[in-house]
Design a protein around this motif. Sequence first.
Motif, mmCIF file in Angstrom:
data_model
loop_
_atom_site.group_PDB
_atom_site.id
_atom_site.type_symbol
_atom_site.label_atom_id
_atom_site.label_comp_id
_atom_site.label_asym_id
_atom_site.label_seq_id
_atom_site.Cartn_x
_atom_site.Cartn_y
_atom_site.Cartn_z
ATOM 1 N N ASP A 1 0.925 -0.811 0.134
ATOM 2 C CA ASP A 1 0.196 0.083 -0.087
ATOM 3 C C ASP A 1 0.513 0.998 0.101
ATOM 4 O OD1 ASP A 1 -2.324 1.668 0.272
ATOM 5 O OD2 ASP A 1 -2.356 1.514 2.532
ATOM 6 N N GLY A 2 0.407 1.674 -0.945
ATOM 7 C CA GLY A 2 1.634 3.020 -0.821
ATOM 8 C C GLY A 2 2.972 3.004 -2.096
ATOM 9 N N LYS A 3 2.829 2.077 -2.311
ATOM 10 C CA LYS A 3 4.735 1.981 -2.719
ATOM 11 C C LYS A 3 4.262 1.391 -4.313
ATOM 12 C CE LYS A 3 6.776 0.934 1.629
ATOM 13 N NZ LYS A 3 7.508 -0.807 1.676
ATOM 14 N N VAL A 4 3.247 0.329 -4.502
ATOM 15 C CA VAL A 4 2.644 -0.456 -5.846
ATOM 16 C C VAL A 4 1.044 0.287 -6.179
ATOM 17 C CG1 VAL A 4 2.193 -2.267 -7.002
ATOM 18 C CG2 VAL A 4 4.263 -2.013 -5.457
ATOM 19 N N GLU A 5 1.015 0.803 -7.621
ATOM 20 C CA GLU A 5 0.119 1.154 -8.213
ATOM 21 C C GLU A 5 -1.300 -0.166 -8.449
ATOM 22 O OE1 GLU A 5 -1.916 2.987 -11.832
ATOM 23 O OE2 GLU A 5 -0.035 3.276 -12.021
ATOM 24 N N PHE A 6 -1.812 -0.395 -7.847
ATOM 25 C CA PHE A 6 -2.804 -1.804 -8.351
ATOM 26 C C PHE A 6 -4.112 -1.902 -9.431
ATOM 27 C CE2 PHE A 6 -0.198 -3.580 -4.304
ATOM 28 C CZ PHE A 6 -0.259 -4.047 -4.905
ATOM 29 N N GLY A 7 -4.840 -2.348 -9.956
ATOM 30 C CA GLY A 7 -5.922 -1.970 -10.879
ATOM 31 C C GLY A 7 -5.841 -3.656 -11.605
ATOM 32 N N TRP A 8 -6.452 -3.986 -11.771
ATOM 33 C CA TRP A 8 -7.806 -4.725 -12.828
ATOM 34 C C TRP A 8 -8.106 -4.701 -13.329
ATOM 35 C CZ3 TRP A 8 -13.024 -5.221 -13.817
ATOM 36 C CH2 TRP A 8 -13.715 -4.625 -12.857
ATOM 37 N N LYS A 9 -7.832 -5.445 -14.432
ATOM 38 C CA LYS A 9 -9.065 -5.746 -15.953
ATOM 39 C C LYS A 9 -9.629 -6.780 -16.680
ATOM 40 C CE LYS A 9 -5.610 -1.997 -17.300
ATOM 41 N NZ LYS A 9 -4.303 -1.879 -18.861
ATOM 42 N N ILE A 10 -10.429 -7.376 -17.415
ATOM 43 C CA ILE A 10 -11.084 -7.578 -17.543
ATOM 44 C C ILE A 10 -10.833 -8.376 -19.165
ATOM 45 C CG2 ILE A 10 -13.184 -9.220 -19.211
ATOM 46 C CD1 ILE A 10 -13.802 -8.056 -15.892
ATOM 47 N N ALA A 11 -9.937 -10.320 -18.744
ATOM 48 C CA ALA A 11 -9.660 -11.221 -19.852
ATOM 49 C C ALA A 11 -11.079 -11.699 -19.568
ATOM 50 C CB ALA A 11 -8.478 -11.309 -19.550
ATOM 51 N N GLN A 12 -11.850 -11.700 -20.584
ATOM 52 C CA GLN A 12 -12.649 -12.424 -21.257
ATOM 53 C C GLN A 12 -12.532 -14.289 -21.242
ATOM 54 O OE1 GLN A 12 -16.459 -11.985 -20.769
ATOM 55 N NE2 GLN A 12 -16.537 -13.583 -20.967
ATOM 56 N N MET A 13 -12.776 -14.964 -21.435
ATOM 57 C CA MET A 13 -12.833 -16.270 -21.476
ATOM 58 C C MET A 13 -13.272 -16.803 -22.819
ATOM 59 S SD MET A 13 -12.021 -18.533 -18.476
ATOM 60 C CE MET A 13 -13.750 -19.094 -17.977
ATOM 61 N N PRO A 14 -12.416 -17.597 -24.108
ATOM 62 C CA PRO A 14 -13.595 -18.085 -24.302
ATOM 63 C C PRO A 14 -14.658 -19.090 -24.459
ATOM 64 C CG PRO A 14 -11.548 -19.298 -24.984
ATOM 65 C CD PRO A 14 -11.154 -17.914 -23.956
ATOM 66 N N ALA A 15 -15.408 -19.505 -25.582
ATOM 67 C CA ALA A 15 -16.847 -20.296 -25.377
ATOM 68 C C ALA A 15 -16.275 -21.242 -24.347
ATOM 69 C CB ALA A 15 -17.341 -20.677 -26.203
ATOM 70 N N GLU A 16 -14.762 -21.829 -25.272
ATOM 71 C CA GLU A 16 -14.818 -23.684 -24.950
ATOM 72 C C GLU A 16 -13.801 -23.636 -23.514
ATOM 73 O OE1 GLU A 16 -11.498 -21.584 -27.948
ATOM 74 O OE2 GLU A 16 -13.740 -21.263 -27.680
ATOM 75 N N ALA A 17 -13.379 -22.631 -23.010
ATOM 76 C CA ALA A 17 -13.050 -22.434 -21.808
ATOM 77 C C ALA A 17 -13.967 -22.608 -20.596
ATOM 78 C CB ALA A 17 -12.374 -21.333 -21.454
ATOM 79 N N TYR A 18 -15.373 -22.172 -20.640
ATOM 80 C CA TYR A 18 -16.417 -22.761 -19.434
ATOM 81 C C TYR A 18 -16.550 -23.839 -20.211
ATOM 82 C CZ TYR A 18 -17.193 -18.143 -20.014
ATOM 83 O OH TYR A 18 -16.935 -16.499 -19.376
ATOM 84 N N PRO A 19 -16.928 -24.518 -18.534
ATOM 85 C CA PRO A 19 -17.506 -25.811 -18.902
ATOM 86 C C PRO A 19 -18.874 -26.428 -19.165
ATOM 87 C CG PRO A 19 -17.943 -24.990 -16.591
ATOM 88 C CD PRO A 19 -17.201 -24.119 -17.469
ATOM 89 N N VAL A 20 -18.686 -27.486 -19.920
ATOM 90 C CA VAL A 20 -19.440 -27.634 -20.764
ATOM 91 C C VAL A 20 -21.009 -28.188 -20.086
ATOM 92 C CG1 VAL A 20 -18.140 -28.556 -22.757
ATOM 93 C CG2 VAL A 20 -19.436 -30.343 -21.254
ATOM 94 N N SER A 21 -21.124 -28.705 -18.817
ATOM 95 C CA SER A 21 -22.025 -29.524 -17.919
ATOM 96 C C SER A 21 -21.971 -28.929 -16.759
ATOM 97 C CB SER A 21 -22.775 -31.056 -18.224
ATOM 98 O OG SER A 21 -21.111 -31.647 -17.635
ATOM 99 N N LYS A 22 -22.956 -29.689 -16.259
ATOM 100 C CA LYS A 22 -22.970 -29.016 -14.203
ATOM 101 C C LYS A 22 -22.279 -29.757 -13.555
ATOM 102 C CE LYS A 22 -25.745 -28.177 -10.063
ATOM 103 N NZ LYS A 22 -24.934 -29.322 -9.478
ATOM 104 N N SER A 23 -22.075 -31.622 -13.721
ATOM 105 C CA SER A 23 -20.870 -31.999 -13.574
ATOM 106 C C SER A 23 -19.922 -31.770 -14.206
ATOM 107 C CB SER A 23 -21.289 -33.545 -14.708
ATOM 108 O OG SER A 23 -21.554 -34.114 -15.872
ATOM 109 N N GLN A 24 -19.338 -31.670 -15.319
ATOM 110 C CA GLN A 24 -18.023 -31.766 -15.764
ATOM 111 C C GLN A 24 -17.458 -30.049 -14.447
ATOM 112 O OE1 GLN A 24 -17.096 -28.663 -19.489
ATOM 113 N NE2 GLN A 24 -15.905 -30.955 -19.959
#
Length: 218
Positions: free
Chosen positions: A30-53
């Motif tokens: 804190d006070g020494k480093v600048e922090f920030g976040w950005k979106i890196a959207q996952m492609p469709a194939e990176a999501y599970p294909v079923s609840k069991s998966q």
Amino acid sequence: MVKVTYYLEVISSWCYWAEPTWADLKRRYDGKVEFGWKIAQMPAEAYPVSKSQCDWFYRRSGSIMRSPFMLNSGWFDPDIKTYLIPNLVAEAAKDLGITDDRARLAIANATLRDGKKLGRWEVATAVVAEATGLDNAKLLKRAQSPEIAARSQATTAEFHTLQVNQRPTFLIENSIGDRAVFSGVVKIEPLAAAVDALLADEAAYASWAAHFGPVPAS
């Protein structure tokens, strides 16, 4: 000043496991480093294909992280192939003044712990509005704007220029051009070591400049 950029997918389980490390880094520097976040959207194939998966993935990551609880796959919706909405709503909250982690953490917890269907506009905006006090209608309008979609696409493209494919990814850089990229790392030790190294290098250059001044022209 050293800068740390956290590239994430709001409902990624590995990003969820990285959150304590992110919070610890922010406290340590804190006070020494600048922090920030950005979106890196996952492609469709990176999501599970079923609840069991999805449950299989959660058992794997939860066991690796020694978690006392299992993440909740109740959010999974077979009709949704790419979960843009959680990311767009978190990004929109930035424009409405929520520039810290509150909006996206509210979404992550509601999704991954409570199993809420955050792939739906009305659910995602309601969760963020409750957590932040933002007006639901204004949040929805901003989240559905072309500007927010464009910014999410731009930061995702920026993420890909790092030539990595894992979320979380942390980019650590300083004013003298040093850069360190950690992709898929969720433990604080290597990240803190890199931050310390870049801070030390920057301080060394400042000491040199104090003793010798700018680089001679010839």
